[in-house]
Design an enzyme around this catalytic site. Structure first.
Site, PDB file in Angstrom:
ATOM      1  N   LYS A  80     -10.715 -62.562  46.318  1.00  0.00           N
ATOM      2  CA  LYS A  80     -11.975 -63.312  46.285  1.00  0.00           C
ATOM      3  C   LYS A  80     -12.951 -62.727  47.304  1.00  0.00           C
ATOM      4  CE  LYS A  80     -13.417 -68.206  46.761  1.00  0.00           C
ATOM      5  NZ  LYS A  80     -12.931 -69.586  47.012  1.00  0.00           N
ATOM      6  N   SER A 155     -14.186 -73.116  43.524  1.00  0.00           N
ATOM      7  CA  SER A 155     -15.058 -71.983  43.692  1.00  0.00           C
ATOM      8  C   SER A 155     -14.422 -70.629  43.407  1.00  0.00           C
ATOM      9  CB  SER A 155     -15.585 -71.980  45.129  1.00  0.00           C
ATOM     10  OG  SER A 155     -14.513 -71.780  46.044  1.00  0.00           O
ATOM     11  N   SER A 179     -10.420 -75.482  45.452  1.00  0.00           N
ATOM     12  CA  SER A 179     -10.932 -74.235  44.873  1.00  0.00           C
ATOM     13  C   SER A 179      -9.893 -73.243  44.380  1.00  0.00           C
ATOM     14  CB  SER A 179     -11.829 -73.521  45.879  1.00  0.00           C
ATOM     15  OG  SER A 179     -13.098 -74.098  45.843  1.00  0.00           O
TER      16      SER A 179
HETATM   17  N1  GLN Z   1     -15.451 -78.026  44.845  1.00  0.00           N
HETATM   18  C1  GLN Z   1     -15.302 -78.331  46.241  1.00  0.00           C
HETATM   19  C2  GLN Z   1     -16.601 -78.079  46.969  1.00  0.00           C
HETATM   20  O1  GLN Z   1     -17.546 -77.717  46.340  1.00  0.00           O
HETATM   21  C3  GLN Z   1     -14.173 -77.525  46.818  1.00  0.00           C
HETATM   22  C4  GLN Z   1     -14.547 -76.139  47.127  1.00  0.00           C
HETATM   23  C5  GLN Z   1     -13.458 -75.363  47.763  1.00  0.00           C
HETATM   24  O2  GLN Z   1     -12.296 -75.760  47.741  1.00  0.00           O
HETATM   25  N2  GLN Z   1     -13.855 -74.275  48.378  1.00  0.00           N
HETATM   26  O3  GLN Z   1     -16.694 -78.269  48.153  1.00  0.00           O
END
Ligand code: GLN
Length: 491
Positions: A80, A155, A179
């Site tokens: 990532k 994400s 995420s």
């Molecule tokens: N969807 C969650 C957020 O927008 C989690 C994101 C993540 O785990 N990086 O904060």
């Protein structure tokens, strides 16, 4: 095709010299050439560098290196865009880092390389890991390999899509509120968030430091255990990493879960839960029972406050962490008459709308007059949420839930409604707040007329309880065939 293999199958074939690391890497690159124009899991890729690493792995094998010493020898693994890889661009899905190139390797990356992996590619993500759909990337969106009109989750959408579409053998992502597990569920692969402190975050660009963890995306549970073996452990460069011994997570995959106790939290059977997701999870529960586990209802009474708590704590920490992107030290700069104007112009032009929203929210909940009402209260609720889990784990060995309330939604469906987007994380967020471990694995498909969509089962484990959690996941997986299905784009 070699790019379709799991880590365990590929390493077996490499060890027998039936195939080379170069061939395996080339197979991934060919697949990327074939499908990534449509999926866009990768932001960028240095094919020559990947092949050079593959050649080095092939040479090492000729010189006697073995998978016993280097368990990922010759395995192409993509990462990532939030993890530092020496000599490669590091953008976090944002414009604000400009042409920044990382001068060093993240510890998790260093460990992959030391284990012989070919670390390649920059995988797409929501900007600074803020989002649930990978629509917030400054580099354009990623599409779900199972249905190109839908999001892959986020994400770490690029990390999930790349594994699902066989563009890499495995990938790394990060999980602050879901995420890893949410995109793994929506793309039909296995994704694990380790216990807070299990894996060093040195070289992971911080989003919310009390929640962030690095973890793997793989094609099956055994590969997930192999990846966790490699990346876990104490690191003096991350003081939150814990000096707990790392068991051999693959050795725990015995297939025997007789007598284990599983908890089904009654608070997770919420109104917005899609009936097909519920049916798939119910069937998984019956399957686990037939394997000899006992299942009982448990209560996690503070669940309803988890999303609100998370969306105070995570933005608060993000507002502090992202202060370092000021146009002076890293990446892009928009000049101004004085430093303040330079900061404002750089941050105004460099950050996207969701990141700005989080910084504003986070600054607000930390400001004097609101700190007690929001931030401090959220911290107290966070403790209650952790206590709920610790209490439940006195009764059960692991907890079973759906990973997400619905299967993958359509591109654009929630992008104008941040609250709806935030609610897609309801089942994954508590795990980060409590600091425990969680894994998502395939447990079925929707009967969608145009394209069937994967459904994810989430298992939550005790702090440092990855071994038992993975044993349960593996036993379930091996008694089903969901993980063997491939999206049409792969055929
Ligand atoms: N969807 C969650 C957020 O927008 C989690 C994101 C993540 O785990 N990086 O904060």
């Amino acid at each position: 095709m070699l790019n379709q293999l799991t880590i365990s199958k590929l390493t077996t074939r490499l060890a027998r010299r039936e195939v080379s690391a170069r061939e395996a890497t080339q197979a991934c690159l060919d697949q990327i050439n074939r499908v990534d124009g449509q999926i866009h899991a990768f932001i960028s890729l240095n094919a020559a560098d990947a092949l050079a690493q593959a050649d080095a792995a092939d040479h090492a094998m000729v010189s006697g290196a073995t998978q016993a010493q280097q368990p990922l020898l010759g395995v192409p693994i993509a990462v990532k865009d939030v993890l530092a890889v020496k000599g490669q661009p590091l953008n976090c899905g944002s414009k604000i880092l400009g042409q920044f190139v990382s001068p060093y390797d993240a510890t998790a990356v260093e460990k992959l390389k030391a284990a012989g992996a070919i670390v390649f590619g920059r995988l797409n993500m929501d900007e600074f890991a803020m989002g649930s759909s990978t629509e917030n990337s400054a580099f354009g969106l990623t599409r779900n390999p199972w249905d190109l009109t839908r999001i892959p989750g986020g994400s770490s959408g690029g990390s999930a899509a790349a594994v699902a579409a066989d563009e890499a053998i495995a990938t790394l992502g990060s999980d602050t509120g879901g995420s890893i597990r949410q995109p793994a569920a929506l793309c039909g692969c296995v994704g694990l968030k380790p216990t807070y402190g299990r894996v060093s975050r040195y070289g992971l660009v911080a989003f919310a430091s009390s929640l962030d963890q690095i973890g793997p995306f793989t094609k099956d549970v055994r590969d997930c255990a192999t990846m966790l073996n490699v990346i876990s452990g104490h690191d003096r460069r991350d003081s939150t990493s814990v000096a707990q011994p790392v068991p051999d997570y693959t050795a725990g995959l015995t297939g025997n879960i007789k007598g284990l106790r599983l908890g089904l939290p009654k608070e997770y059977m919420i109104g917005g839960l899609d009936p097909e997701v519920k049916a798939a999870v119910d069937a998984a529960v019956r399957q686990l029972q037939s394997l000899g586990a006992s299942v009982e209802e448990i209560s996690l009474p503070h669940t309803e406050y988890a999303a609100a708590t998370y969306y105070i704590i995570a933005p608060a920490e993000a507002s502090a962490n992202l202060a370092r992107f000021d146009g002076i030290r890293y990446g892009a700069r928009v000049d101004g008459a004085d430093p303040l104007e330079l900061y404002c112009r750089t941050r105004g032009a460099g950050f996207g709308p969701e990141v700005k929203r989080r910084i504003i929210l986070g600054t607000y909940v930390l400001s004097s007059g609101y700190y007690d009402a929001y931030y401090l209260r959220a911290q107290k609720v966070r403790t209650l949420i952790r206590q709920d889990f610790l209490k439940a784990f006195e009764q059960v060995d692991a907890i079973i839930t759906p990973t997400t309330p619905t299967a993958a939604f359509r591109i654009g469906e929630k992008s104008d409604d941040p609250l709806q987007m935030y609610l897609s994380d309801v089942f994954t967020i508590s795990c980060n707040l409590a600091g425990i471990c969680g894994v998502s694995l395939p447990c079925g498909f929707t009967s969608n007329a145009e394209a069937k969509l994967p459904i994810g089962l989430q298992l939550l484990g005790k702090p440092f309880g990855e071994e038992t959690m993975l044993r349960i996941a593996h036993a379930y997986e091996q008694s089903t065939s969901w993980h063997q299905e491939k999206p049409l784009i792969c055929s």
